[in-house]
Design a protein around this motif. Sequence first.
Motif, PDB file in Angstrom:
ATOM      1  N   MET A 177      -9.733  45.647 132.653  1.00 25.78           N
ATOM      2  CA  MET A 177      -9.083  46.895 133.040  1.00 25.78           C
ATOM      3  C   MET A 177      -7.947  47.200 132.076  1.00 25.78           C
ATOM      4  N   ASN A 178      -7.941  48.400 131.518  1.00 26.64           N
ATOM      5  CA  ASN A 178      -6.868  48.845 130.642  1.00 26.64           C
ATOM      6  C   ASN A 178      -5.818  49.590 131.459  1.00 26.64           C
ATOM      7  N   LEU A 179      -4.567  49.435 131.054  1.00 25.72           N
ATOM      8  CA  LEU A 179      -3.463  50.080 131.767  1.00 25.72           C
ATOM      9  C   LEU A 179      -2.618  50.876 130.793  1.00 25.72           C
ATOM     10  N   ILE A 180      -2.453  52.160 131.098  1.00 25.94           N
ATOM     11  CA  ILE A 180      -1.603  53.044 130.302  1.00 25.94           C
ATOM     12  C   ILE A 180      -0.477  53.533 131.206  1.00 25.94           C
ATOM     13  N   LEU A 181       0.761  53.442 130.732  1.00 25.70           N
ATOM     14  CA  LEU A 181       1.927  53.820 131.532  1.00 25.70           C
ATOM     15  C   LEU A 181       2.776  54.845 130.787  1.00 25.70           C
ATOM     16  N   HIS A 182       3.366  55.768 131.543  1.00 24.98           N
ATOM     17  CA  HIS A 182       4.258  56.761 130.944  1.00 24.98           C
ATOM     18  C   HIS A 182       5.646  56.140 130.791  1.00 24.98           C
ATOM     19  N   ASP A 183       6.109  56.055 129.560  1.00 22.02           N
ATOM     20  CA  ASP A 183       7.388  55.434 129.243  1.00 22.02           C
ATOM     21  C   ASP A 183       8.461  56.515 129.114  1.00 22.02           C
ATOM     22  N   THR A 184       9.488  56.433 129.949  1.00 22.22           N
ATOM     23  CA  THR A 184      10.565  57.429 129.908  1.00 22.22           C
ATOM     24  C   THR A 184      11.267  57.433 128.554  1.00 22.22           C
ATOM     25  N   LEU A 240      -6.622  54.165 138.350  1.00 19.53           N
ATOM     26  CA  LEU A 240      -5.331  53.479 138.466  1.00 19.53           C
ATOM     27  C   LEU A 240      -4.789  53.099 137.097  1.00 19.53           C
ATOM     28  N   GLY A 241      -5.673  52.790 136.169  1.00 23.89           N
ATOM     29  CA  GLY A 241      -5.224  52.421 134.828  1.00 23.89           C
ATOM     30  C   GLY A 241      -4.620  53.573 134.061  1.00 23.89           C
ATOM     31  N   ASP A 242      -4.896  54.786 134.493  1.00 22.59           N
ATOM     32  CA  ASP A 242      -4.321  55.974 133.864  1.00 22.59           C
ATOM     33  C   ASP A 242      -2.985  56.300 134.519  1.00 22.59           C
ATOM     34  N   ASP A 243      -1.978  55.507 134.232  1.00 22.49           N
ATOM     35  CA  ASP A 243      -0.623  55.723 134.736  1.00 22.49           C
ATOM     36  C   ASP A 243      -0.593  55.826 136.259  1.00 22.49           C
ATOM     37  N   GLU A 291       6.151  59.452 126.491  1.00 18.98           N
ATOM     38  CA  GLU A 291       4.706  59.475 126.282  1.00 18.98           C
ATOM     39  C   GLU A 291       4.031  58.358 127.068  1.00 18.98           C
ATOM     40  N   LYS A 292       2.730  58.534 127.277  1.00 17.43           N
ATOM     41  CA  LYS A 292       1.925  57.443 127.813  1.00 17.43           C
ATOM     42  C   LYS A 292       1.660  56.429 126.705  1.00 17.43           C
ATOM     43  N   ARG A 293       1.793  55.160 127.070  1.00 16.12           N
ATOM     44  CA  ARG A 293       1.562  54.094 126.103  1.00 16.12           C
ATOM     45  C   ARG A 293       0.696  53.012 126.734  1.00 16.12           C
ATOM     46  N   PRO A 294      -0.248  52.433 125.981  1.00 17.61           N
ATOM     47  CA  PRO A 294      -0.991  51.288 126.498  1.00 17.61           C
ATOM     48  C   PRO A 294      -0.020  50.165 126.834  1.00 17.61           C
ATOM     49  N   PHE A 295      -0.197  49.572 127.997  1.00 12.92           N
ATOM     50  CA  PHE A 295       0.707  48.498 128.403  1.00 12.92           C
ATOM     51  C   PHE A 295       0.262  47.190 127.765  1.00 12.92           C
TER      52      PHE A 295
END
Length: 458
Positions: A1-8, A347-350, A12-16
């Motif tokens: 499972m890949n996880l991308i999170l929005h970094d304040t 869920l992996g999309d932020d 931008e969204k970044r791969p975790f």
Amino acid sequence: MNLILHDTMTGEKRPFVPRDRKRVTMYVCGPTVYNYSHIGNFRPVVAFDLLFRVLRHIYGEGAVIYAANITDVDDKINAKAAAEGVPIGVITSRYLEAYHADSAALGALPPTFEPRATETIDAIVAMIGRLVHNNAAYAAEGHVLFNTQTYAGYGELSGRALDDMIAGARVEVAPYKQHPADFVLWKPSKSSEPEWASPWGAGRPGWHIECSAMIEQTLGLPIDIHGGGIDLVFPHHENERAQGLCADHAETYSNYWLHNGFLTFGEEKMSKSLGNVVLAHDLVTKVAGEAVRWALLSGHYRQPLDWTGELLEQARKALDRLYGALRRAADLKPEPAKPPEAFLEALGDDLNSPRAFAELFALAKTLETATAAGERAKAKAELLAAGGLMGFLQADPETWFQGGADEGLKDKVEGLLAERIAARAAKDWPTADRIRAELDALNVVVMDSAEGATWRLK
């Protein structure tokens, strides 16, 4: 499972990518325990609990270390203790116990660590000492203040210039400040308030320094993820980052900064100061905790969410659909399965919870409509696994609908439902309506579907 999170920080969204897959660290700002927490306070609790669950799914339960602090010394705590004539520990213990109970009712897993400000004083004093030694802080009139002029990166997290931050914030005007934006690390206690010894005189810590010391003591720097409400970006997280970096000349404080949106009540942010609050402690006595949790996750965590009675009703109906599908498939005993890929991608999309909810409904539809037993069994197993990952479908379906009803009530309701079915079949609508009104008086909700009528307690 890949996880991308929005970094304040980057916007931008970044791969975790954790620093260490065997030790993934997350810190979230917790409550100030001076009163019962309102439901808006629990939006970050539920949002970051979901992230905690996702991280554990990806890296393993033992690999994720989650710290959420408890502020147990504060002006509001002091005032309440003085009003009741008790030590602050009486106040904080009372409301921390309630906070824990409310968190559990909403399905939040306990954090790995829950450091308290009063138990971190030595670490706080030591960190302030290093800041003074590094010329990033100064003592003045019994206070110690962070010198914002010495840190060139001040404002990077919130994306504001220093002058703009001063103009838009409620800064304390004090003659001992070298610059208006400087903030307190240590301050003298007033008479009868709790105090601790320090090289700068007896007193207590400021708010911002608590979190930096707790992170250093429980997780170490840098951490992978720092979370909290959007209102904490400035000044709290901006100040926390500045002092944390300057204490040890570190390059990075947190690799990812995540912030949830406000819970609104009408057009205003839910806030005790505005008086427009719904206490979670009261709400969970009237509404199933899973329904409250669903409502809090019904919008994307980064977006504002308007809290209404309709939102709660929609949440309950959504869970009724899922539990109803499970109840009608009670004969199936599938082997445990993993959540399906489409659900994990959501869920992996932020942490796209609305999209993940859609996948839950798709699984329930397959469970209801598939003709092959194997396909239905697979859908049920995946629905339970996906729901469990999000903290849902944890109750027995019968208990979900009829928990709290004794056998006498169940027999009476089933009898009335049978009479209503017969009346509807005979097109005797006045009798059907009378029976429905009688059921309503019994605190029973009737749910009609193609499979027939079912019921639950309100």
